[in-house]
Design a protein around this motif. Structure first.
Motif, PDB file in Angstrom:
ATOM      1  N   ARG A  11      -3.024   0.701  -3.814  1.00 36.36           N
ATOM      2  CA  ARG A  11      -2.620  -0.679  -3.537  1.00 36.36           C
ATOM      3  C   ARG A  11      -2.036  -1.289  -4.808  1.00 36.36           C
ATOM      4  NH1 ARG A  11      -6.694  -3.698   0.003  1.00 36.36           N
ATOM      5  NH2 ARG A  11      -5.665  -2.254   1.436  1.00 36.36           N
ATOM      6  N   ARG A  69      -7.142   1.840  -6.350  1.00 30.45           N
ATOM      7  CA  ARG A  69      -7.354   2.908  -5.379  1.00 30.45           C
ATOM      8  C   ARG A  69      -8.190   2.360  -4.212  1.00 30.45           C
ATOM      9  NH1 ARG A  69      -4.916   8.002  -4.925  1.00 30.45           N
ATOM     10  NH2 ARG A  69      -4.291   8.698  -7.004  1.00 30.45           N
ATOM     11  N   THR A  70      -7.755   2.645  -2.978  1.00 30.99           N
ATOM     12  CA  THR A  70      -8.496   2.206  -1.795  1.00 30.99           C
ATOM     13  C   THR A  70      -9.399   3.336  -1.316  1.00 30.99           C
ATOM     14  OG1 THR A  70      -6.712   2.932  -0.328  1.00 30.99           O
ATOM     15  CG2 THR A  70      -6.618   0.653  -1.119  1.00 30.99           C
ATOM     16  N   ASP A  96       0.855  -1.193   0.000  1.00 32.10           N
ATOM     17  CA  ASP A  96       0.000   0.000   0.000  1.00 32.10           C
ATOM     18  C   ASP A  96       0.885   1.236   0.000  1.00 32.10           C
ATOM     19  OD1 ASP A  96      -2.341  -1.444   0.009  1.00 32.10           O
ATOM     20  OD2 ASP A  96      -2.512  -1.465   2.201  1.00 32.10           O
TER      21      ASP A  96
END
Length: 453
Positions: free
Chosen positions: A91, A84-85, A32
């Motif tokens: 990530r 995208r988190t 991450d």
């Protein structure tokens, strides 16, 4: 079999530093990315060949790492996937390509890190020949020892380790999946030559085995100690059952025998003695280390500290009492007359109960001191108990003995302090009693002073 260098190439690549996360060649890793500058670097790389140089920070707390804050050896990796988190991080799924050593470190115009690196790839003909096979066997033996202390190791990991024949890849796979400290992983990553890398891994695993052995020994000692305590508990319970089957022996173990002997010798009523012996029997029947045992033992200790059977003989000499009162206090004729009347009634009816005198007056007129004179005239022990500001009825009556840290009331403490069961107790400043959510101490005092309650 000698080692030959297959590749030695120079590259200039964008770099991203990771915190305590080490990736290895030919192994997929998920990381991450939270730094904004690193995210911008990744977004730029995604539009090119997707290759990036992955570095590892020496100190994970450094927010803006420089050249001295990262290890010089890293991995050239290819970005296989980016997502995208919800917390606006990136990530990445990275696939390590090869090891590389950093030769220069710079910051570009956008604030991203750019490094010049030398890619080094070693090849072992026939996986190192006899020496390589011997080292692999030794590594598998050490790994098998190590796996004994890791009970949750997956079967897939064990099968993969057994199937690998490349010394370099075997070392990288074990280091990536099983080593805990990133410093140990970096030690393996920094070893370019495959056989040396595998040998380095063996040293690290053997070091970890020693630590795990020590941890296991400490765990076994703790478990054995707990087992002994449980065994003692069961043996005590069996002894109690055997005593009960043999007719209920009245003998106590040495721990409570002394308490029982002291209680049997007390000069107290049979009701009190029976109650105390019942508590001793209850203490004796409790399991070892029970919290309630401490409470009962404290209660018994307080009861045994009381002066059971100790009384001072009253001296009911009216003339001598008048002489003491006149000597100690000048004036206050009505007060002295009332006290002498009380002594006269006491002389005529020695067994009279509820003998309470109430002295009312301004501060400093001698109420407390005249109580001491009465005690001297009667030949009784004198105790002063100040009640000013008392707001909790437990101060008068005492706490329940089941409470942690319970204490006896002030009246019981006064008797214990006096050393006799018939002291003269002066309840000083009784008009300054207060009350709150914990109860009304004045009501509790009524219960204490009323002989019929």
């Amino acid at each position: 079999m000698s080692t030959t260098i297959e590749k030695l190439h120079s590259h200039t690549l964008p770099a991203i530093p990771l915190r305590a996360h080490v990736i290895f060649p030919q192994i997929l890793s998920t990381v991450d990315i939270a730094r904004k500058k690193s995210i911008k670097t990744i977004e730029t790389v995604l539009n090119t060949d997707r290759r990036v140089f992955v570095l590892v920070q020496k100190d994970a707390t450094v927010e803006v790492p420089g050249e001295i804050d990262v290890y010089p050896v890293g991995v050239i990796a290819k970005i296989k996937q980016s997502v995208r988190t919800p917390d606006k991080q990136l990530r990445l799924v990275l696939e390590g390509v090869c090891r590389a050593e950093m030769t220069s470190f710079s910051i570009n115009a956008k604030g991203g890190i750019v490094c010049d690196v030398i890619e080094k790839t070693y090849v072992l003909p026939e996986n190192g020949g006899v020496k390589g096979r011997a080292l692999i066997r030794h590594t598998l033996s050490v790994f098998e020892n190590y796996a004994k202390y890791i009970p949750k190791m997956s079967k897939d990991t064990l099968l993969t380790v057994d199937s690998l024949k490349d010394p370099g890849l075997l070392a990288d796979y074990i280091a990536s999946n099983l080593l805990y400290k990133f410093e140990d992983k970096m030690e393996v990553l920094s070893a370019f030559e495959p056989l040396y890398r595998l040998d380095t891994l063996c040293v690290i695993l053997e070091r970890e085995i020693e630590v795990l052995k020590m941890e296991d020994d400490l765990y076994k000692k703790t478990r054995d100690q707990m087992d002994r305590q449980q065994q003692e508990f069961f043996l005590r319970e069996q002894m109690k059952i055997i005593q009960s089957e043999l007719g209920g022996s009245e003998e106590y173990p040495s721990e409570t025998a002394e308490l029982a002997d002291v209680i049997k010798k007390l000069t107290c009523s049979d009701t009190v003695r029976e109650k105390l012996l019942k508590d001793v029997h209850k203490l004796n029947s409790m399991p070892f280390g029970a919290p309630e045992a401490t409470v009962i033992r404290g209660y018994l200790d307080v009861c045994l500290e009381l002066p059971w059977g100790t009384y001072t003989k009253d001296r009911l000499d009216i003339k001598r009492a008048k002489k003491i009162l006149d000597h100690d206090h000048d004036g206050m004729e009505k007060v002295k007359e009332r006290i002498l009347e009380y002594l006269a009634v006491k002389h005529l009816s020695p067994d009279l109960k509820g003998q309470i005198l109430c002295l009312v007056g301004a501060p400093g007129v001698g109420k407390t001191s005249i109580g001491a004179s009465i005690a001297r005239a009667l030949n009784r022990k004198y105790v002063r108990m100040s009640l000013g500001g008392v707001r909790d009825e437990a101060d008068i009556r005492g706490h329940r003995k089941t409470y942690i840290g319970s204490m006896p009331g002030r009246v019981v403490n006064a008797i214990k302090l006096a050393g006799s069961m018939n002291p003269l107790i002066v309840l000083d400043e009784i008009d300054k009693l207060t009350r709150d959510a914990h109860g009304d101490p004045a009501s509790a005092l009524l219960e204490v002073l009323d002989s019929e309650q």
